[in-house]
Design a protein around this motif. Sequence first.
Motif, mmCIF file in Angstrom:
data_model
loop_
_atom_site.group_PDB
_atom_site.id
_atom_site.type_symbol
_atom_site.label_atom_id
_atom_site.label_comp_id
_atom_site.label_asym_id
_atom_site.label_seq_id
_atom_site.Cartn_x
_atom_site.Cartn_y
_atom_site.Cartn_z
ATOM 1 N N TRP A 401 0.812 -0.927 -0.099
ATOM 2 C CA TRP A 401 -0.201 -0.392 -0.518
ATOM 3 C C TRP A 401 0.628 1.073 -0.324
ATOM 4 C CZ3 TRP A 401 -1.716 -3.923 3.539
ATOM 5 C CH2 TRP A 401 -3.671 -4.247 2.971
ATOM 6 N N PRO A 402 0.003 1.840 -0.771
ATOM 7 C CA PRO A 402 1.472 4.071 -0.839
ATOM 8 C C PRO A 402 1.442 4.037 0.497
ATOM 9 C CG PRO A 402 -0.287 3.333 -2.362
ATOM 10 C CD PRO A 402 -1.159 2.115 -1.570
ATOM 11 N N ALA A 403 2.772 4.733 0.951
ATOM 12 C CA ALA A 403 3.044 4.546 2.330
ATOM 13 C C ALA A 403 2.472 6.651 2.529
ATOM 14 C CB ALA A 403 4.398 4.904 2.955
ATOM 15 N N ASP A 404 2.423 6.805 1.270
ATOM 16 C CA ASP A 404 2.165 8.832 1.607
ATOM 17 C C ASP A 404 -0.406 8.748 1.568
ATOM 18 O OD1 ASP A 404 1.675 7.760 -0.816
ATOM 19 O OD2 ASP A 404 2.595 9.313 -1.920
ATOM 20 N N LEU A 405 -0.409 7.620 1.646
ATOM 21 C CA LEU A 405 -2.246 8.007 1.874
ATOM 22 C C LEU A 405 -2.400 7.410 2.720
ATOM 23 C CD1 LEU A 405 -3.093 6.525 -2.297
ATOM 24 C CD2 LEU A 405 -2.569 8.782 -1.066
ATOM 25 N N PRO A 406 -2.857 8.244 3.168
ATOM 26 C CA PRO A 406 -3.415 7.375 4.603
ATOM 27 C C PRO A 406 -4.866 6.845 4.607
ATOM 28 C CG PRO A 406 -3.905 9.768 4.464
ATOM 29 C CD PRO A 406 -2.608 9.675 3.840
ATOM 30 N N ARG A 407 -5.068 5.773 5.603
ATOM 31 C CA ARG A 407 -6.084 4.806 5.389
ATOM 32 C C ARG A 407 -7.017 4.554 6.213
ATOM 33 N NH1 ARG A 407 -6.270 6.861 1.225
ATOM 34 N NH2 ARG A 407 -6.278 5.411 -0.779
ATOM 35 N N PRO A 408 -8.118 4.631 6.530
ATOM 36 C CA PRO A 408 -8.678 3.916 8.101
ATOM 37 C C PRO A 408 -8.409 2.497 8.293
ATOM 38 C CG PRO A 408 -10.453 4.205 6.203
ATOM 39 C CD PRO A 408 -9.055 4.491 5.610
ATOM 40 N N GLY A 409 -8.390 2.703 9.667
ATOM 41 C CA GLY A 409 -8.082 1.712 10.559
ATOM 42 C C GLY A 409 -8.914 0.486 10.149
ATOM 43 N N ARG A 410 -10.147 0.931 9.725
ATOM 44 C CA ARG A 410 -11.252 0.326 9.418
ATOM 45 C C ARG A 410 -12.390 0.308 8.568
ATOM 46 N NH1 ARG A 410 -16.537 -1.022 12.799
ATOM 47 N NH2 ARG A 410 -18.123 -2.467 11.786
ATOM 48 N N LEU A 411 -11.867 -0.509 7.337
ATOM 49 C CA LEU A 411 -13.027 -0.095 6.168
ATOM 50 C C LEU A 411 -13.931 -1.049 6.217
ATOM 51 C CD1 LEU A 411 -11.961 1.369 3.526
ATOM 52 C CD2 LEU A 411 -11.520 -0.203 2.889
ATOM 53 N N LEU A 412 -15.347 -0.025 6.088
ATOM 54 C CA LEU A 412 -16.749 -0.776 6.423
ATOM 55 C C LEU A 412 -16.907 -1.687 4.859
ATOM 56 C CD1 LEU A 412 -18.813 1.955 6.869
ATOM 57 C CD2 LEU A 412 -17.929 0.214 8.295
ATOM 58 N N PRO A 413 -17.150 -3.108 4.610
ATOM 59 C CA PRO A 413 -17.548 -3.525 3.460
ATOM 60 C C PRO A 413 -18.576 -3.151 2.422
ATOM 61 C CG PRO A 413 -18.148 -4.871 5.271
ATOM 62 C CD PRO A 413 -18.060 -3.540 6.168
ATOM 63 N N VAL A 414 -19.085 -1.936 2.645
ATOM 64 C CA VAL A 414 -19.984 -1.254 1.530
ATOM 65 C C VAL A 414 -20.588 0.135 2.559
ATOM 66 C CG1 VAL A 414 -22.211 -1.301 0.700
ATOM 67 C CG2 VAL A 414 -21.660 -3.677 1.523
ATOM 68 N N PRO A 415 -20.123 1.311 1.608
ATOM 69 C CA PRO A 415 -20.332 2.592 2.350
ATOM 70 C C PRO A 415 -21.734 3.054 2.910
ATOM 71 C CG PRO A 415 -18.979 2.346 -0.021
ATOM 72 C CD PRO A 415 -19.149 1.401 0.655
ATOM 73 N N GLU A 416 -21.842 3.422 4.033
ATOM 74 C CA GLU A 416 -23.284 3.679 4.370
ATOM 75 C C GLU A 416 -23.399 5.299 4.080
ATOM 76 O OE1 GLU A 416 -23.217 2.230 8.489
ATOM 77 O OE2 GLU A 416 -22.693 0.279 7.526
ATOM 78 N N PRO A 417 -24.351 5.816 2.606
ATOM 79 C CA PRO A 417 -24.794 6.901 3.769
ATOM 80 C C PRO A 417 -25.311 7.180 4.815
ATOM 81 C CG PRO A 417 -26.887 5.419 3.112
ATOM 82 C CD PRO A 417 -25.341 4.526 3.539
ATOM 83 N N VAL A 418 -24.680 8.694 4.766
ATOM 84 C CA VAL A 418 -24.324 10.024 5.695
ATOM 85 C C VAL A 418 -25.145 10.859 5.166
ATOM 86 C CG1 VAL A 418 -22.375 9.179 7.436
ATOM 87 C CG2 VAL A 418 -22.675 10.823 5.378
ATOM 88 N N ALA A 419 -26.631 11.180 6.449
ATOM 89 C CA ALA A 419 -26.533 13.094 5.579
ATOM 90 C C ALA A 419 -25.571 14.848 6.344
ATOM 91 C CB ALA A 419 -28.039 13.475 6.351
ATOM 92 N N VAL A 420 -25.055 15.159 5.433
ATOM 93 C CA VAL A 420 -23.912 15.557 5.278
ATOM 94 C C VAL A 420 -23.944 17.171 5.253
ATOM 95 C CG1 VAL A 420 -21.897 16.708 4.991
ATOM 96 C CG2 VAL A 420 -21.944 14.532 5.395
ATOM 97 N N LEU A 421 -23.829 18.266 6.412
ATOM 98 C CA LEU A 421 -23.814 20.000 6.098
ATOM 99 C C LEU A 421 -22.228 20.580 6.776
ATOM 100 C CD1 LEU A 421 -26.666 21.043 9.239
ATOM 101 C CD2 LEU A 421 -27.060 20.667 6.285
#
Length: 500
Positions: A401-421
């Motif tokens: 994995w590229p060292a300069d691209l930070p990634r989360p510790g846990r990746l969800l299997p399927v992205p979940e929708p969120v409401a954003v402002l």
Amino acid sequence: MRRVVCVFLPTWPTDLWRRRHGGPPPDEPLVAAAQEGPRRVLSAVDRAARGLGLRPGLALVQAQAMVPGLTVIEADPEGDAAALTRLAAWCLAYAPLVAPDPPDGIWIDVAGAAHLHGGEAALLASLRRRLGRAGYRVRAALADTPGAAWAAARCLAPETVLPEGRQRDHLLDLPLWSLRLDRDTVSGLAQLGLTRVAHLLDQPRGPLRLRFGEEPTRRLDQALGHAPEPLAYLVPPVAHAVRLAFPEPIGAPETLARVTGRLAAMLADTLARHGLGARRLDLVFRRVDGLDQSVSVGTARPSRDPRHLARLLAERLSTVDPGHGLDEARLAAPSVERLEARQLAAPGGEPDPDAMAELVDRLVLRLGPGRVYRKAPVESEWPERAVRRVAPLSPAGGVTWPADLPRPGRLLPVPEPVAVLAALPDAPPTVFTWRGTRRRVARADGPERIFGEWWLTDDEVSACRDYYRVEDETGARYWLFRDSLTKDGARWWLHGLGEA
């Protein structure tokens, strides 16, 4: 607890002939004929022939009159039986206790071995799938007793697993022939109004024995598990196996553990002399009543450490039912690989790879083979495609994995929708709501723009995601992205938690 698979091959002779000779296509009828006294009769019919009304026992001339141009082959019961035995030997890959059930069946005692194949249902599905790909029509069932499995394979769904201790409930409504009674006995019972297994349960046994002999009640007791039914299991020609016979029957758990340790030490010596390590072990105990009990374990890499092998087998000894005692134990290594001698690691030096393999073996044994793995990188722009599961001890590949691209510790299997402002359409979010909880963003970093992999599918030609790393007021971190703009605006999704 005994758990037996019955493999039923309803069109075994014709399927076998098609596999060997390429025969007519499956939608054209094929029958086998044999000489019976002064006439020739059908001994086996395939599915297409049965659909046209042909049955075993029908005179050949009558069958040819019913189906002009019928393809007829010469019956070969001896060859079919020999081929069935060879197929039963192939089934030893699933469990160490396998017995042919001529003319069209195979028994497999999978107690203590089903966990190696992902459980009972997965084992049954794998068995039917592989035999089906080979051109055989297969029905299979798994139950506590051979009799219950035999009945379920022929009368219930093509792939049936009866829960432990529940075979009685599933047998009640089945016809009496499912108890493996001969035709005359079934006909005689039917004249008395007894056509189902439940009818037989309600009858006094004395009059039944006087009129029909011991067979009906014996078969009923065997199917329900009230009477033993030993099977003539195949003895595989395993080159690396050891055996212990006992002058007096044994049965105590601590005695079984000591015997297992002795067998593991004996087998380890044999493997060491040949420079081999075991990948699978089959431990079989013979009971005094003739019922074998087996335990099977696998290893992540070749091993001949007697303590490790004995520890793995001891984890499964609770599945062994000693009954009135065990008089023999056999330990075999049907699957082995080269394992050369090596220098032991010095204290404080590099980690011992064997210690890691032993840990993996214990975890797999307790959690299941599909639940122990490691993540490996994949060359992909899309985050959910950039990782895959591999065997826990598989060697590292050349991809990282590229060292300069930070990634989360846990990746969800399927992205979940969120409401954003957000303050602006292309600005980081200030507030987002996920799973009904509103979170205020304290810090945000981004965007990191990722384009779709247009060379894989046309749907991703214009796909685009803008990823943001955000931290809420409690310090929890999240990985959000905004997908491509549409006429209804962009949608926001949560794809990861924590920080790598």
